[in-house]
Write an enzyme that holds these catalytic residues in place. Sequence first.
Site, PDB file in Angstrom:
ATOM      1  N   SER A 118       5.669   4.518   2.321  1.00 45.54           N
ATOM      2  CA  SER A 118       4.252   4.748   2.080  1.00 45.54           C
ATOM      3  C   SER A 118       3.985   6.234   1.780  1.00 45.54           C
ATOM      4  O   SER A 118       4.503   6.765   0.805  1.00 45.54           O
ATOM      5  CB  SER A 118       3.425   4.225   3.262  1.00 45.54           C
ATOM      6  OG  SER A 118       2.056   4.122   2.945  1.00 45.54           O
ATOM      7  N   ASP A 168       1.501  -6.228  -1.259  1.00 46.05           N
ATOM      8  CA  ASP A 168       1.038  -5.025  -0.562  1.00 46.05           C
ATOM      9  C   ASP A 168      -0.450  -4.813  -0.830  1.00 46.05           C
ATOM     10  O   ASP A 168      -0.863  -4.663  -1.976  1.00 46.05           O
ATOM     11  CB  ASP A 168       1.838  -3.809  -1.046  1.00 46.05           C
ATOM     12  CG  ASP A 168       1.673  -2.582  -0.169  1.00 46.05           C
ATOM     13  OD1 ASP A 168       0.584  -2.388   0.401  1.00 46.05           O
ATOM     14  OD2 ASP A 168       2.636  -1.804  -0.062  1.00 46.05           O
ATOM     15  N   HIS A 200       2.646  -4.636   3.133  1.00 42.34           N
ATOM     16  CA  HIS A 200       2.916  -3.205   3.303  1.00 42.34           C
ATOM     17  C   HIS A 200       3.837  -3.011   4.506  1.00 42.34           C
ATOM     18  O   HIS A 200       3.413  -2.588   5.583  1.00 42.34           O
ATOM     19  CB  HIS A 200       1.593  -2.460   3.506  1.00 42.34           C
ATOM     20  CG  HIS A 200       1.704  -0.971   3.378  1.00 42.34           C
ATOM     21  ND1 HIS A 200       2.026  -0.357   2.185  1.00 42.34           N
ATOM     22  CD2 HIS A 200       1.539   0.035   4.285  1.00 42.34           C
ATOM     23  CE1 HIS A 200       2.034   0.948   2.357  1.00 42.34           C
ATOM     24  NE2 HIS A 200       1.757   1.211   3.630  1.00 42.34           N
TER      25      HIS A 200
END
Length: 222
Positions: A118, A168, A200
Amino acid sequence: MTIDRVLGGPGLLPADGAPARQLVVLLHGYGADGTDLIDLGRFWQALLPAAAFLAPHAPEPLPFEGFGGRQWFALDERTPAEYRIGAEAAQPVLDRFLDDALAEFGLSGSALALFGFSQGAMMAFQCGLRRKVPPAAILAYSGLLPGADRLDGVQRESPVLIVHGEDDDVVASYHASAANDALSGAGMETALHELPGLGHSIDDRGVTLGGRFLQKAFAGQP
């Protein structure tokens, strides 16, 4: 571990008990800290017994009372300009950590691999693409490429693995193919995996892909 002069965070010494011959640095996402990713090192130790693993904490606390997580840089507008400016601002702190860690283990920059999830993936891209000595590998999971239109002058030697869940809902999956297109267009060796049914997060497929990629990247090193 003694590598805590800059950022702190957990670490693992090589599983073979010998001095480290490789270093894998795991960069966490927004709102987490280094403990969130160190288990990846435990999964990969069997594949990379000569590697040390470090999972530094990002330099800034979250700007919300009662939240203990960290951030590499602030996310207010979540625009391409904010991602680029924030990653550029955070890069010197991460570079210093990497330089200190490599010196502590007596390793060259070519023995380094950067993994990011991320926001950590943004930092893996930002820093890894601009290291004076190209890392052995850059792995970016569920992230995006900051400054994708400003790749002039980046190093093009590190192989790059991009992994992203198709479902995601935090960082849309199109960012993965956009990063892959930009980097491959700049002449870099890239591998893209968009995983069906994954949001995610990192699942067993991603762990397996990363372990194999690191094994190949470090193959042939003394």
